[in-house]
Design a protein around this motif. Structure first.
Motif, short mmCIF file in Angstrom:
data_model
loop_
_atom_site.label_atom_id
_atom_site.label_comp_id
_atom_site.label_asym_id
_atom_site.label_seq_id
_atom_site.Cartn_x
_atom_site.Cartn_y
_atom_site.Cartn_z
N CYS A 50 1.46 -12.87 -7.67
CA CYS A 50 0.27 -12.12 -7.27
C CYS A 50 -0.22 -11.24 -8.42
CB CYS A 50 0.55 -11.27 -6.03
SG CYS A 50 1.75 -9.96 -6.30
N TYR A 94 0.52 -0.16 0.51
CA TYR A 94 0.22 0.34 1.86
C TYR A 94 0.21 -0.84 2.82
CZ TYR A 94 -1.68 4.32 -0.75
OH TYR A 94 -1.84 5.39 -1.61
N SER A 95 0.75 -0.62 4.01
CA SER A 95 0.66 -1.66 5.03
C SER A 95 0.26 -1.00 6.35
CB SER A 95 1.99 -2.41 5.16
OG SER A 95 3.03 -1.49 5.29
N PRO A 96 -0.45 -1.76 7.20
CA PRO A 96 -0.93 -1.15 8.44
C PRO A 96 0.19 -1.01 9.49
CG PRO A 96 -1.67 -3.43 8.26
CD PRO A 96 -0.88 -3.15 7.04
N ARG A 128 -7.59 -5.19 12.94
CA ARG A 128 -6.98 -3.91 13.38
C ARG A 128 -8.09 -2.86 13.51
NH1 ARG A 128 -3.77 -6.79 10.30
NH2 ARG A 128 -1.56 -6.97 10.84
N GLU A 134 0.01 -12.35 6.22
CA GLU A 134 -1.35 -11.80 6.09
C GLU A 134 -1.68 -11.40 4.66
OE1 GLU A 134 -3.14 -9.62 9.61
OE2 GLU A 134 -1.05 -8.98 9.74
N TYR A 135 -0.79 -11.66 3.72
CA TYR A 135 -1.04 -11.29 2.31
C TYR A 135 -1.04 -12.54 1.43
CZ TYR A 135 0.73 -6.76 3.95
OH TYR A 135 0.94 -5.61 4.64
N LYS A 144 -9.50 -7.83 5.21
CA LYS A 144 -8.92 -8.82 6.13
C LYS A 144 -8.02 -8.13 7.16
CE LYS A 144 -5.95 -12.91 5.89
NZ LYS A 144 -5.10 -13.70 5.00
N LEU A 145 -7.23 -7.17 6.67
CA LEU A 145 -6.34 -6.46 7.59
C LEU A 145 -7.14 -5.60 8.58
CD1 LEU A 145 -3.65 -5.38 4.96
CD2 LEU A 145 -3.28 -7.00 6.82
N GLU A 180 -8.03 -8.04 0.69
CA GLU A 180 -6.88 -7.99 1.61
C GLU A 180 -7.04 -6.86 2.63
OE1 GLU A 180 -3.10 -9.86 -0.84
OE2 GLU A 180 -2.88 -7.90 0.10
N ARG A 224 5.71 -8.30 -3.96
CA ARG A 224 5.17 -8.86 -2.71
C ARG A 224 4.93 -7.76 -1.69
NH1 ARG A 224 3.82 -13.45 -2.75
NH2 ARG A 224 3.12 -13.44 -0.61
N ALA A 225 5.80 -6.74 -1.76
CA ALA A 225 5.58 -5.61 -0.85
C ALA A 225 4.27 -4.95 -1.24
CB ALA A 225 6.72 -4.62 -1.00
N ARG A 226 3.43 -4.64 -0.27
CA ARG A 226 2.18 -3.97 -0.57
C ARG A 226 2.41 -2.46 -0.57
NH1 ARG A 226 1.45 -8.63 -2.28
NH2 ARG A 226 -0.36 -9.85 -1.60
N THR A 283 11.76 -12.55 2.49
CA THR A 283 11.54 -12.32 1.06
C THR A 283 12.77 -11.66 0.46
OG1 THR A 283 9.19 -12.06 1.46
CG2 THR A 283 10.02 -11.19 -0.61
N ASP A 302 9.77 -11.33 -6.49
CA ASP A 302 10.42 -11.74 -5.24
C ASP A 302 10.47 -13.26 -5.09
OD1 ASP A 302 10.22 -8.90 -3.86
OD2 ASP A 302 8.22 -9.39 -4.62
#
Lengths: 273, 387
Positions: free
Chosen positions: A93, B356-358, B329, A64-65, B324-325, B321, B352-354, A116, A101
């Motif tokens: 990104c 904040y994530s839902p 949700r 989703e990202y 979109k999330l 993003e 790659r890790a955001r 990842t 990563d």
């Protein structure tokens, strides 16, 4: 006249290549990614630009990202020798080419599998061990404790693909570190000029370089319970670190926090043995 | 040119039995020259009478000369020696071979081209005025010595700069100056090593001189940086006005240039990202550590503008993003301005890790902060350093 003909030939060739690229990309539509040697070669011959929409589309549909990510590099390879192929991707990104990563993608029974691995860099590097290819993931030991223009010693970890995810198998491959990491670290320490860091602008850089050597040696010892350094090398490192750290402002030492004390203690401990 | 004066074995005063003149032509300091005495017979002895400012070795017939680097003007040298005529018997008296004398004059003009300004190996550091992105006027002045010269001096100035990771950035400037008069050039948004070549064509003979110079950076006051960075960023509602100041600190410690050694010169060079196993040195550059280009390396105004533009794009991507999330949700709350900035900082640093994530807790969607330590540290360091 000639120019026009050449232009037409060029356009024709380009359209043939694009069409061929699109044909090759269709391979990724298969329910399971199990490609012939020839097909793997064709896939790997594609440019990241041609591959980008497909790979970014898959990754963003799974995670989703990353709709706006840019594919910098990719490689199709059967990592664990099970006949199923994986696609390794470097996706940017940041908009700056900074990639922290490595994405591993596979497909079985119509479903994508994605994992990842923390791996700093733009390249994709694997290390062959028997029938397996291990992912070489580079990690900056000082992470985000220092600024991005500061020296930041890296250390490589090895990851094996299980079929569903990646596992750290560094401890099981001492031969990799003996043959690549240890010589590179000991040479760097041997070459290090003890007079360096004499002026203020050099001090921070030199301190962080030397501190990085200490962290890398400590990391190796954590993995294999032996030091990668001789007593003389450890002594030189301890001497350098002690001199350079005396000149450092407390802000940087505070920033490094426990890590600094750990490296100091590690070197002292090695010397007391 | 060879001038045969006489072959008779009779000395008349100081005159030699055989005389010749060798024209060495137009030369430059440092050139090597050679002159050979060619009397009609076998040369027995030879020596330098007047070196004419050159340094000569060899003999007895052939002499090799070096023109000293500081010599310019007319050269007049003289050599003398003895020879035995061809056949050996032409002048034989009483069975003894007759010995004749020879004399050789060397003539020539040594023309030098002196680069008077700039001096060799000079470093032109940027000036504070007007914007820490430009040198002052650099004077280029050269003079032809050793002959009258009313022509022009042609200059070729090649500027080159390269990081390990980047393409080479090279440009050659060509311009003219009158003899012994300066012309000025200013270097803006560019720096590196300058290979400076001056050429003059004197009496149809081109002569040239080449030196190296450098253009390097300068320290930029923190207050000047802060002022600019605060104008470059418009935060989202509730966001952080000075966020770019925090980014500049985390990326480069607020430096566009720092002391390091490049092209064997220790000076203030653009701050390059360090070398790691899979990244060559200088993949990103300057205050905001943006992709390397000539202008992002050498002009902090361009560098900060590029960084601001990239971050603005990350902020936009973050908004997309998040939307979109939220679309899949129901009830997932909006991010505040600061949270959106944190999210965008995660993208800017390439994780790659955001941030904040839902997650769904007790049936309700909410945001969870990342556990990625590096990402947390990066964002915290920026927040701590906002001016």
């Amino acid at each position: 006249m000639y120019g026009r003909v050449l232009q037409m030939v060029f356009c024709l060739l380009l359209s043939v290549l694009v069409a061929r690229g699109q044909d090759v990309l269709k391979l990724l539509n298969r329910d399971s990614w199990s490609f012939s040697t020839n097909e793997v070669q064709h896939l790997n011959a594609l440019s990241p630009q041609v591959m980008q929409p497909t790979v970014v589309g898959i990754v963003s549909s799974v995670t989703e990202y990353g709709d706006n990510d840019r594919l910098l590099a990719f490689r199709v390879i059967d990592l664990n020798g099970d006949g199923a192929d994986e696609l390794l991707a470097r996706l940017d990104c940041s908009g700056r080419g900074i990639v922290q990563d490595l994405v591993v993608l596979s497909r079985k029974g119509g479903a994508y599998i994605c994992d990842t691995v923390s791996a700093y860099g733009q390249d994709i590097t694997v290390y062959q061990s028997g029938t397996q290819f291990l992912i070489v993931a580079s990690c900056r030991l000082l992470g985000e404790d220092v600024n991005h223009a500061d020296p930041n010693q890296d250390f490589q970890f090895l990851y094996a693909w299980s079929g569903t995810n990646c596992n750290d198998v560094s401890r099981q491959h001492r031969e990799y570190y003996e043959s690549r990491f240890v010589p590179s670290l000991t040479n760097a320490i041997a070459r290090y000029d003890e007079r360096i860091g004499a002026d203020k602008d050099d001090q921070r850089r030199s301190f962080l370089e030397v501190f990085g050597f200490g962290m890398a040696a400590q990391k190796f010892t954590e993995l294999f319970s032996v030091s990668p350094l001789s007593r003389e090398q450890t002594k030189k490192l301890e001497r350098l670190l002690s001199r350079l750290s005396a000149d450092q402002d407390t802000k940087l030492k505070k920033q490094l926090g426990d890590e600094f004390r750990k490296v100091e203690a590690y070197l002292q401990n090695q010397l007391n043995r | 040119m060879l001038c045969l004066v006489g072959l008779l074995p009779v000395m008349k005063g100081d005159a030699a039995d055989y005389s010749q003149t060798v024209d060495l032509g137009v030369k430059s300091p440092g050139d090597l020259v050679s002159a050979t005495a060619t009397p009609p017979g076998k040369v027995l002895t030879g020596h330098v009478v007047n070196p004419g400012g050159f340094v000569w070795t060899g003999g007895p017939a052939t002499f090799n000369g070096t023109i000293p680097m500081d010599f310019a003007g007319a050269h007049a040298g003289k050599f003398r020696g003895t020879y035995q005529p061809e056949g050996g018997g032409a002048g034989r008296l009483g069975g003894k071979p007759k010995i004749f004398t020879w004399e050789m004059d060397t003539r020539g003009t040594v023309i030098d081209l002196l680069i008077i300004q700039p001096a060799a190996d000079e470093n032109h550091a940027y000036l504070a005025k007007p914007d820490y992105n430009s040198t002052g006027p650099v004077a280029f002045k050269a003079r032809v010595e050793g002959a009258p010269y009313a022509g022009k001096i042609a200059w070729e100035v090649k500027r080159e700069y390269k990081t390990d990771a980047g393409d080479p950035y090279e440009k050659t400037y060509e311009f003219n100056s009158p003899n012994d008069q300066a012309v000025n050039r200013t270097f803006t948004s560019e720096g590196g090593r300058l290979t400076i070549k001056a050429v003059a064509v004197v009496n149809g003979v081109p002569i040239s001189k080449q030196i190296l110079n450098y253009v390097t950076g300068v320290a930029i006051p923190d207050a000047t940086i802060t002022k600019r960075l605060r104008t470059l960023y418009t935060p989202p509602d509730g966001g952080t006005k000075g966020l770019l100041t925090g980014i500049a600190m985390a990326e480069s410690s607020y430096r566009q240039f720092a002391k390091s050694t490049k092209y064997a010169l220790e000076a203030k060079w653009p701050v390059e990202s360090p070398k790691t196993k899979f990244f060559p040195q200088g993949a990103y550059i300057g205050m905001m550590q943006v992709p390397v280009a000539l202008e992002t390396a050498w002009d902090w105004l361009v560098n900060t503008k590029a960084g601001a533009a990239i971050f603005a794009e990350k902020l936009q991507s973050s908004g997309a993003e998040v939307a979109k999330l939220q679309a899949t949700r129901p009830g997932l709350p909006d991010l505040t301005g600061v949270q959106l900035e944190n999210y965008a900082l995660g993208l800017y640093v390439g994780a790659r890790a955001r941030y904040y994530s839902p997650v769904q807790v007790a049936g309700r969607w909410q945001w969870q902060t990342t556990k990625n330590q590096d990402l947390l540290k990066y964002v915290a360091r920026i927040s701590d350093n906002v001016q």
